[in-house]
Design a protein around this motif. Structure first.
Motif, PDB file in Angstrom:
ATOM      1  N   ASN A 109       7.874  -3.372   4.723  1.00  0.00           N
ATOM      2  CA  ASN A 109       8.546  -4.286   3.821  1.00  0.00           C
ATOM      3  C   ASN A 109       8.364  -3.794   2.396  1.00  0.00           C
ATOM      4  OD1 ASN A 109       9.759  -6.959   3.309  1.00  0.00           O
ATOM      5  ND2 ASN A 109       8.917  -7.341   5.336  1.00  0.00           N
ATOM      6  N   TYR A 110       8.373  -2.503   2.252  1.00  0.00           N
ATOM      7  CA  TYR A 110       7.952  -1.924   0.982  1.00  0.00           C
ATOM      8  C   TYR A 110       9.098  -1.794  -0.008  1.00  0.00           C
ATOM      9  CZ  TYR A 110       5.694   1.288  -2.273  1.00  0.00           C
ATOM     10  OH  TYR A 110       5.163   1.872  -3.384  1.00  0.00           O
ATOM     11  N   ILE A 111       8.812  -2.186  -1.238  1.00  0.00           N
ATOM     12  CA  ILE A 111       9.780  -2.032  -2.319  1.00  0.00           C
ATOM     13  C   ILE A 111       9.255  -0.971  -3.268  1.00  0.00           C
ATOM     14  CG2 ILE A 111      11.070  -3.213  -4.112  1.00  0.00           C
ATOM     15  CD1 ILE A 111       9.767  -5.838  -2.891  1.00  0.00           C
ATOM     16  N   ASP A 112      10.037   0.030  -3.489  1.00  0.00           N
ATOM     17  CA  ASP A 112       9.610   1.024  -4.462  1.00  0.00           C
ATOM     18  C   ASP A 112      10.144   0.620  -5.832  1.00  0.00           C
ATOM     19  OD1 ASP A 112       8.808   3.126  -5.906  1.00  0.00           O
ATOM     20  OD2 ASP A 112       9.718   4.665  -4.667  1.00  0.00           O
ATOM     21  N   ARG A 113       9.243   0.119  -6.644  1.00  0.00           N
ATOM     22  CA  ARG A 113       9.654  -0.355  -7.974  1.00  0.00           C
ATOM     23  C   ARG A 113       9.703   0.779  -8.972  1.00  0.00           C
ATOM     24  NH1 ARG A 113      10.689  -5.990  -7.627  1.00  0.00           N
ATOM     25  NH2 ARG A 113       9.007  -6.986  -6.466  1.00  0.00           N
ATOM     26  N   TYR A 114       9.139   1.898  -8.557  1.00  0.00           N
ATOM     27  CA  TYR A 114       8.916   2.947  -9.540  1.00  0.00           C
ATOM     28  C   TYR A 114      10.191   3.709  -9.838  1.00  0.00           C
ATOM     29  CZ  TYR A 114       4.312   1.747  -7.821  1.00  0.00           C
ATOM     30  OH  TYR A 114       3.191   1.058  -7.435  1.00  0.00           O
ATOM     31  N   GLU A 115      11.277   2.984  -9.909  1.00  0.00           N
ATOM     32  CA  GLU A 115      12.532   3.688 -10.094  1.00  0.00           C
ATOM     33  C   GLU A 115      13.196   3.349 -11.418  1.00  0.00           C
ATOM     34  OE1 GLU A 115      14.502   2.547  -6.540  1.00  0.00           O
ATOM     35  OE2 GLU A 115      13.713   4.246  -5.404  1.00  0.00           O
ATOM     36  N   ASP A 116      13.548   2.086 -11.581  1.00  0.00           N
ATOM     37  CA  ASP A 116      14.428   1.794 -12.704  1.00  0.00           C
ATOM     38  C   ASP A 116      13.717   1.183 -13.904  1.00  0.00           C
ATOM     39  OD1 ASP A 116      15.833  -1.333 -11.542  1.00  0.00           O
ATOM     40  OD2 ASP A 116      13.796  -0.584 -11.608  1.00  0.00           O
ATOM     41  N   LEU A 117      12.887   1.959 -14.520  1.00  0.00           N
ATOM     42  CA  LEU A 117      12.230   1.455 -15.720  1.00  0.00           C
ATOM     43  C   LEU A 117      13.162   1.512 -16.921  1.00  0.00           C
ATOM     44  CD1 LEU A 117       8.639   2.850 -15.411  1.00  0.00           C
ATOM     45  CD2 LEU A 117       9.546   0.642 -14.764  1.00  0.00           C
ATOM     46  N   ASP A 118      12.929   0.619 -17.825  1.00  0.00           N
ATOM     47  CA  ASP A 118      13.753   0.537 -19.030  1.00  0.00           C
ATOM     48  C   ASP A 118      12.872   0.206 -20.220  1.00  0.00           C
ATOM     49  OD1 ASP A 118      15.490  -0.097 -21.084  1.00  0.00           O
ATOM     50  OD2 ASP A 118      15.904  -2.091 -20.294  1.00  0.00           O
ATOM     51  N   LEU A 119      12.642   1.188 -21.050  1.00  0.00           N
ATOM     52  CA  LEU A 119      11.818   0.928 -22.236  1.00  0.00           C
ATOM     53  C   LEU A 119      12.648   1.024 -23.517  1.00  0.00           C
ATOM     54  CD1 LEU A 119       8.485   2.675 -21.285  1.00  0.00           C
ATOM     55  CD2 LEU A 119       9.052   0.262 -21.265  1.00  0.00           C
ATOM     56  N   GLY A 167      -0.087 -12.300   1.286  1.00  0.00           N
ATOM     57  CA  GLY A 167       0.214 -13.684   1.605  1.00  0.00           C
ATOM     58  C   GLY A 167       1.222 -13.850   2.723  1.00  0.00           C
ATOM     59  N   ARG A 168       2.119 -12.895   2.830  1.00  0.00           N
ATOM     60  CA  ARG A 168       3.271 -13.138   3.699  1.00  0.00           C
ATOM     61  C   ARG A 168       3.634 -12.050   4.696  1.00  0.00           C
ATOM     62  NH1 ARG A 168       3.180 -18.086   4.260  1.00  0.00           N
ATOM     63  NH2 ARG A 168       4.140 -19.494   2.753  1.00  0.00           N
ATOM     64  N   THR A 169       2.854 -10.986   4.795  1.00  0.00           N
ATOM     65  CA  THR A 169       3.232  -9.969   5.786  1.00  0.00           C
ATOM     66  C   THR A 169       2.093  -9.703   6.764  1.00  0.00           C
ATOM     67  OG1 THR A 169       2.528  -7.927   4.648  1.00  0.00           O
ATOM     68  CG2 THR A 169       4.650  -8.862   3.987  1.00  0.00           C
ATOM     69  N   SER A 170       2.431  -9.065   7.864  1.00  0.00           N
ATOM     70  CA  SER A 170       1.466  -8.789   8.929  1.00  0.00           C
ATOM     71  C   SER A 170       0.482  -7.705   8.505  1.00  0.00           C
ATOM     72  CB  SER A 170       2.202  -8.311  10.169  1.00  0.00           C
ATOM     73  OG  SER A 170       2.730  -7.023   9.930  1.00  0.00           O
ATOM     74  N   ALA A 171      -0.579  -7.620   9.258  1.00  0.00           N
ATOM     75  CA  ALA A 171      -1.600  -6.608   8.985  1.00  0.00           C
ATOM     76  C   ALA A 171      -0.985  -5.200   9.016  1.00  0.00           C
ATOM     77  CB  ALA A 171      -2.723  -6.720  10.007  1.00  0.00           C
ATOM     78  N   LYS A 172      -0.130  -4.966   9.974  1.00  0.00           N
ATOM     79  CA  LYS A 172       0.468  -3.637  10.081  1.00  0.00           C
ATOM     80  C   LYS A 172       1.299  -3.330   8.838  1.00  0.00           C
ATOM     81  CE  LYS A 172       2.825  -2.370  13.929  1.00  0.00           C
ATOM     82  NZ  LYS A 172       3.856  -1.695  14.756  1.00  0.00           N
ATOM     83  N   ALA A 173       2.052  -4.300   8.404  1.00  0.00           N
ATOM     84  CA  ALA A 173       2.896  -4.099   7.224  1.00  0.00           C
ATOM     85  C   ALA A 173       2.051  -3.829   5.981  1.00  0.00           C
ATOM     86  CB  ALA A 173       3.782  -5.323   7.001  1.00  0.00           C
ATOM     87  N   ARG A 174       0.935  -4.517   5.859  1.00  0.00           N
ATOM     88  CA  ARG A 174       0.095  -4.327   4.674  1.00  0.00           C
ATOM     89  C   ARG A 174      -0.482  -2.925   4.644  1.00  0.00           C
ATOM     90  NH1 ARG A 174      -3.896  -9.492   5.094  1.00  0.00           N
ATOM     91  NH2 ARG A 174      -2.405 -10.820   6.180  1.00  0.00           N
ATOM     92  N   VAL A 175      -0.939  -2.484   5.800  1.00  0.00           N
ATOM     93  CA  VAL A 175      -1.505  -1.142   5.866  1.00  0.00           C
ATOM     94  C   VAL A 175      -0.419  -0.103   5.577  1.00  0.00           C
ATOM     95  CG1 VAL A 175      -2.520   0.563   7.414  1.00  0.00           C
ATOM     96  CG2 VAL A 175      -3.381  -1.780   7.390  1.00  0.00           C
ATOM     97  N   ALA A 176       0.735  -0.296   6.173  1.00  0.00           N
ATOM     98  CA  ALA A 176       1.839   0.641   5.952  1.00  0.00           C
ATOM     99  C   ALA A 176       2.216   0.663   4.473  1.00  0.00           C
ATOM    100  CB  ALA A 176       3.039   0.237   6.804  1.00  0.00           C
ATOM    101  N   ALA A 177       2.240  -0.497   3.855  1.00  0.00           N
ATOM    102  CA  ALA A 177       2.606  -0.570   2.439  1.00  0.00           C
ATOM    103  C   ALA A 177       1.588   0.171   1.581  1.00  0.00           C
ATOM    104  CB  ALA A 177       2.723  -2.025   1.995  1.00  0.00           C
ATOM    105  N   LEU A 178       0.322   0.009   1.931  1.00  0.00           N
ATOM    106  CA  LEU A 178      -0.704   0.704   1.152  1.00  0.00           C
ATOM    107  C   LEU A 178      -0.567   2.215   1.311  1.00  0.00           C
ATOM    108  CD1 LEU A 178      -3.155   0.164  -0.685  1.00  0.00           C
ATOM    109  CD2 LEU A 178      -4.600   0.508   1.301  1.00  0.00           C
ATOM    110  N   LEU A 179      -0.300   2.652   2.519  1.00  0.00           N
ATOM    111  CA  LEU A 179      -0.126   4.087   2.753  1.00  0.00           C
ATOM    112  C   LEU A 179       1.020   4.636   1.900  1.00  0.00           C
ATOM    113  CD1 LEU A 179      -0.547   4.351   6.644  1.00  0.00           C
ATOM    114  CD2 LEU A 179      -2.175   5.021   4.860  1.00  0.00           C
ATOM    115  N   LEU A 180       2.094   3.905   1.855  1.00  0.00           N
ATOM    116  CA  LEU A 180       3.240   4.353   1.069  1.00  0.00           C
ATOM    117  C   LEU A 180       2.937   4.324  -0.419  1.00  0.00           C
ATOM    118  CD1 LEU A 180       6.203   2.706   2.942  1.00  0.00           C
ATOM    119  CD2 LEU A 180       6.031   5.125   2.345  1.00  0.00           C
ATOM    120  N   ASP A 181       2.292   3.264  -0.842  1.00  0.00           N
ATOM    121  CA  ASP A 181       2.018   3.132  -2.267  1.00  0.00           C
ATOM    122  C   ASP A 181       1.074   4.234  -2.741  1.00  0.00           C
ATOM    123  OD1 ASP A 181       2.522   1.545  -4.629  1.00  0.00           O
ATOM    124  OD2 ASP A 181       0.399   1.046  -4.571  1.00  0.00           O
ATOM    125  N   LEU A 182       0.057   4.500  -1.968  1.00  0.00           N
ATOM    126  CA  LEU A 182      -0.877   5.560  -2.351  1.00  0.00           C
ATOM    127  C   LEU A 182      -0.144   6.891  -2.423  1.00  0.00           C
ATOM    128  CD1 LEU A 182      -4.012   4.620  -0.215  1.00  0.00           C
ATOM    129  CD2 LEU A 182      -3.761   4.439  -2.686  1.00  0.00           C
TER     130      LEU A 182
END
Lengths: 269, 269
Positions: free
Chosen positions: B252-262, B169-184
């Motif tokens: 614009n990537y946020i790595d959420r996979y850090e501070d989990l709390d169960l 919704g809010r980032t450029s095409a380049k950012a989306r692709v970069a984010a996907l690369l990082l997430d994968l």
DNA sequence: CGTAGTATTGATAGAGCTCAATTTACGTGG
DNA sequence: CCACGTAAATTGAGCTCTATCAATACTACG
């Protein structure tokens, strides 16, 4: 166009069908009302749910209940008003994720994180009930079926989010706006059956834009276009759907609120 | 409060660290392996989970496990391979919602609908285990904590979806692709710690486009641009991250996979 | 009544799409 | 091991949709 006091809308009308006599019926648990639409709750379940809503908090329009990246991890149930959740990006732009109405449980995504993954803010003056993770944990340990219901509601929300994902990723600006108009109507109507094809929008064009991934200016043009197409009429923040079929077609909209199936749920305890 | 390494969470060709001797360790329940990374499972929980994975089905690349709008409502656990879920719009365009790796539970959103809200298809040859709603229902009725864990996993997925919603919704095409690369990369690395900054992409540019809301042609240009910026290198479907910090910034990537709390989960039964 | 937020409208720029043509990679059969 | 056929990747040109910038008009509210 100015949006009208959305407040006036929610508190009474949500459960308008449950008015008793001349006075407003105020349920002990709004969340139980929501769950009760899907299954028949036991007394034990009902009273457990009531305990979630013992502590209330009043919010002014614009107040922030939970801020992204801040600790807290409380859970909320909306009693009245409209609340939204959103994320902010580095450049200051905002993506609104979801609008929440009375009976909604908020903060569930925050359950698993130490810091909140999204901001929750009041869109109108609102009242919410607050409880913590431990309370929630006890609730679902004691009442597995409520856990299952929360999971089910989470899935409804998930599907709503993926529908919007598809809308933003793959449909035109006009379609996105049309879809939002329909979705808002449907959700308000779920709360108040007296709403048919006319309702108070309750959002600024900027908010619509932040929800649909558009600019406020372009939202304005799209609303105008939808209006010129004869699909809706607008007056002072009130939207009237003139051609529902046409709007649905323009929106590529799928109404998911139809074929729910909760028959798989565990039996009453 | 107990913090969890998200890596443990996201399964993949997974469990590489659990090889025994020279032969591959095959867990009785892949899903139990995933949950076991969060909490210590009881014997009862373990054996209940094992029953979910008694019936397996092998899929060819491209095979469709569940088709949108069709009845069925089965649930699945991925044993091996990569699976994706997507929706198709009227005009034939596709929005990929999520990529799933080994250990993932699929079909949960379908729980509450009579017809499936999304299509599930194999991206590579894959093996999944199949079970039905009744089995799932019994599982969470008998083991509330597993219900809570499923809810928790659903929230992780929800946050991943809302992050992508914000990206589209809010980032450029380049950012989306970069984010996907990082997430994968992050999700693959979670499964296989030997992956650091180089990995097999495993997706066509069209698939990347359908996941990020872009056309294949534009994905191609964006990949080239990210490469020319010196952030990645590409060779035969293999991506190497050259400048992770730069890529993260571009994404614009946020790595959420850090501070989990169960820690809030109910106690063992 | 003035002020601030919101809505509306016009003009222009640019990001991303579409169409089309090659080139490259890869699985298959000989 | 090679030839072939198909899917995927690449590149160019032109165009559309949506954003941006800017000015003006409303409207609620103090």
């Amino acid at each position: 166009m100015r949006l009208i006091d959305f407040n006036a809308l929610i508190p009474g009308q949500c459960f308008g069908s449950r008015r008793l006599g001349g006075s407003e019926y105020v349920p002990a648990s709004y969340f139980a009302e929501v769950l009760g639409e899907h299954v028949e709750l036991s007394e034990g379940e009902r009273s457990a749910l009531t305990r979630l809503e013992e502590r209330t908090r009043s919010l002014r329009r614009g107040a922030i209940l939970q801020r992204e990246n801040e600790a807290g991890g409380e859970l909320y149930i909306v009693r009245s008003g409209t609340v939204m959740s959103y994320v902010l990006l580095d450049d200051g732009s905002r993506q609104i994720l979801r609008f929440h109405y009375a009976g909604a449980m908020l903060g569930v995504p925050g359950l698993i994180y130490r810091t909140a993954p999204e901001t929750i803010a009041a869109l109108t003056d609102a009242v919410v009930c607050v409880f913590d993770k431990a309370t929630f944990s006890r609730l679902i340990a004691d009442h597995p079926r409520i856990g299952a219901l929360v999971l089910a509601l989470a899935q409804i929300e998930r599907v709503a989010l993926t529908d919007r994902l598809a809308a933003i990723g793959r449909t035109s600006a006009k379609a996105r706006v049309a879809a939002l108009l329909l979705d808002l109507r449907n959700r308000m109507r779920a709360a108040d059956r007296s709403i048919t094809d006319s309702y108070q929008l309750g959002l600024t064009q900027e908010e619509i834009g932040d929800a649909t991934g558009l600019t406020a200016v372009h939202v304005n043009r799209m609303l105008r276009q939808v209006e010129e197409d004869g699909l809706i009429r607008r007056e002072a923040g009130r939207v009237t759907i003139l051609d529902e079929r046409g709007l649905t077609r323009a929106a590529n909209y799928i109404d998911r609120y139809e074929d729910l199936d909760l028959s798989w749920l565990p039996p009453r305890d």
